[in-house]
Design a protein around this motif. Sequence first.
Motif, PDB file in Angstrom:
ATOM      1  N   ILE A 106       0.866  -1.178   0.000  1.00 50.72           N
ATOM      2  CA  ILE A 106       0.000   0.000   0.000  1.00 50.72           C
ATOM      3  C   ILE A 106       0.901   1.226   0.000  1.00 50.72           C
ATOM      4  N   ALA A 107       0.802   2.036  -1.031  1.00 47.14           N
ATOM      5  CA  ALA A 107       1.654   3.212  -1.171  1.00 47.14           C
ATOM      6  C   ALA A 107       0.852   4.488  -0.963  1.00 47.14           C
ATOM      7  N   ILE A 108       1.550   5.554  -0.586  1.00 44.95           N
ATOM      8  CA  ILE A 108       0.959   6.885  -0.479  1.00 44.95           C
ATOM      9  C   ILE A 108       1.207   7.588  -1.815  1.00 44.95           C
ATOM     10  N   GLU A 115      -7.950   8.199   1.077  1.00 46.22           N
ATOM     11  CA  GLU A 115      -8.112   7.820  -0.333  1.00 46.22           C
ATOM     12  C   GLU A 115      -6.794   7.808  -1.108  1.00 46.22           C
ATOM     13  N   VAL A 116      -5.731   8.430  -0.561  1.00 39.32           N
ATOM     14  CA  VAL A 116      -4.448   8.447  -1.290  1.00 39.32           C
ATOM     15  C   VAL A 116      -3.652   7.164  -1.061  1.00 39.32           C
ATOM     16  N   LEU A 117      -4.136   6.287  -0.189  1.00 37.84           N
ATOM     17  CA  LEU A 117      -3.506   4.983   0.012  1.00 37.84           C
ATOM     18  C   LEU A 117      -3.982   4.043  -1.088  1.00 37.84           C
ATOM     19  N   GLN A 118      -3.069   3.585  -1.904  1.00 37.06           N
ATOM     20  CA  GLN A 118      -3.437   2.778  -3.061  1.00 37.06           C
ATOM     21  C   GLN A 118      -2.572   1.523  -3.145  1.00 37.06           C
ATOM     22  N   PRO A 119      -3.173   0.387  -3.563  1.00 36.81           N
ATOM     23  CA  PRO A 119      -2.383  -0.840  -3.741  1.00 36.81           C
ATOM     24  C   PRO A 119      -1.424  -0.695  -4.913  1.00 36.81           C
ATOM     25  N   CYS A 120      -0.283  -1.370  -4.798  1.00 40.69           N
ATOM     26  CA  CYS A 120       0.709  -1.327  -5.869  1.00 40.69           C
ATOM     27  C   CYS A 120       1.592  -2.570  -5.771  1.00 40.69           C
ATOM     28  N   TYR A 121       2.480  -2.725  -6.721  1.00 41.79           N
ATOM     29  CA  TYR A 121       3.471  -3.793  -6.677  1.00 41.79           C
ATOM     30  C   TYR A 121       4.856  -3.156  -6.620  1.00 41.79           C
ATOM     31  N   VAL A 122       5.683  -3.619  -5.689  1.00 40.27           N
ATOM     32  CA  VAL A 122       7.044  -3.102  -5.512  1.00 40.27           C
ATOM     33  C   VAL A 122       7.985  -4.284  -5.315  1.00 40.27           C
ATOM     34  N   PRO A 123       9.299  -4.083  -5.474  1.00 39.29           N
ATOM     35  CA  PRO A 123      10.244  -5.181  -5.265  1.00 39.29           C
ATOM     36  C   PRO A 123      10.247  -5.670  -3.808  1.00 39.29           C
ATOM     37  N   VAL A 124      10.418  -6.955  -3.624  1.00 38.49           N
ATOM     38  CA  VAL A 124      10.582  -7.521  -2.276  1.00 38.49           C
ATOM     39  C   VAL A 124      11.919  -7.036  -1.720  1.00 38.49           C
ATOM     40  N   GLY A 149       7.624   0.604   5.842  1.00 41.51           N
ATOM     41  CA  GLY A 149       7.463  -0.556   4.978  1.00 41.51           C
ATOM     42  C   GLY A 149       6.529  -1.627   5.468  1.00 41.51           C
ATOM     43  N   GLY A 150       5.775  -1.365   6.541  1.00 44.75           N
ATOM     44  CA  GLY A 150       4.918  -2.403   7.096  1.00 44.75           C
ATOM     45  C   GLY A 150       3.639  -2.657   6.325  1.00 44.75           C
ATOM     46  N   TYR A 151       3.249  -1.740   5.465  1.00 44.36           N
ATOM     47  CA  TYR A 151       2.028  -1.954   4.675  1.00 44.36           C
ATOM     48  C   TYR A 151       2.397  -2.718   3.405  1.00 44.36           C
ATOM     49  N   ALA A 152       2.854  -3.929   3.574  1.00 41.97           N
ATOM     50  CA  ALA A 152       3.322  -4.736   2.441  1.00 41.97           C
ATOM     51  C   ALA A 152       3.326  -6.201   2.842  1.00 41.97           C
ATOM     52  N   GLU A 153       3.554  -7.070   1.862  1.00 41.69           N
ATOM     53  CA  GLU A 153       3.604  -8.507   2.140  1.00 41.69           C
ATOM     54  C   GLU A 153       4.890  -8.904   2.851  1.00 41.69           C
ATOM     55  N   TYR A 154       5.973  -8.180   2.592  1.00 47.04           N
ATOM     56  CA  TYR A 154       7.270  -8.472   3.217  1.00 47.04           C
ATOM     57  C   TYR A 154       7.879  -7.163   3.715  1.00 47.04           C
ATOM     58  N   ALA A 155       8.648  -7.250   4.813  1.00 51.97           N
ATOM     59  CA  ALA A 155       9.327  -6.072   5.351  1.00 51.97           C
ATOM     60  C   ALA A 155      10.686  -6.485   5.896  1.00 51.97           C
TER      61      ALA A 155
END
Length: 230
Positions: free
Chosen positions: A11-13, A20-29, A99-105
């Motif tokens: 989840i990125a800002i 509403e500015v929090l949006q899902p995205c894909y980023v490198p692990v 970085g906690g709003y993600a699948e890996y941190a």
Amino acid sequence: MMTMSHEMRAIAITEPGGPEVLQPCYVPVPVPSHGQIIIRLAYAGVNRPDALQRAGSYAPPVGASPLPGLECSGTVVALGSGCTRYKEGDLVCALLPGGGYAEYAACHEAHALPIPPGMSLRDAAGLPETCFTVWSNVVMRGKLKAGEIFLVHGGTSGIGTTAIQIARDVEQALSKFVRDPIVTVIVTGFVGPYSEQIRIVGEASKPQFLPYKQKMTLLDVMIAVGGLTD
């Protein structure tokens, strides 16, 4: 290393603003550096700095992930060089620089804690911010000891109730070494449904509860508990 993809959901800002500015995205692990562990998240904590960062009022530390999220719980899935505290598969909760709003941190292994016995991953995700804050200030810096008066302002907050419990645990630990290990705990707070919460978490240390006045100073507290007279 456990099998992981090279990309993860997060989840990125997208810009400063409201939720509403929090949006899902894909980023490198993330890749662990020396002393770091990679955690596959089960839960992420939500804290005030997350909202401040979303609004554009808080900048992550230099070198930290730009993603929000300062605490989490999950499974260790990778280790950087020099890691000795954990192994892959361990369940931990951790304090993150971001970085906690993600699948890996990623975090330094010293900033992670084993999940306490009997505690769920969901509940453990809310431990690091409060426990690290209270322990570092009250025990490491303040060096709370027997015979002292420990004043907790805002005793109904997460920090406040944690401070009461840690003071109780310090007292119990001191009882093994000193004859009179008493730590006097004084708590201020608003009278309401959460004041019962103070009584429950502080039952062993028997905190003295002082209801907030419109304006309360340290002098007011000392007079109230008999440390000073008018």
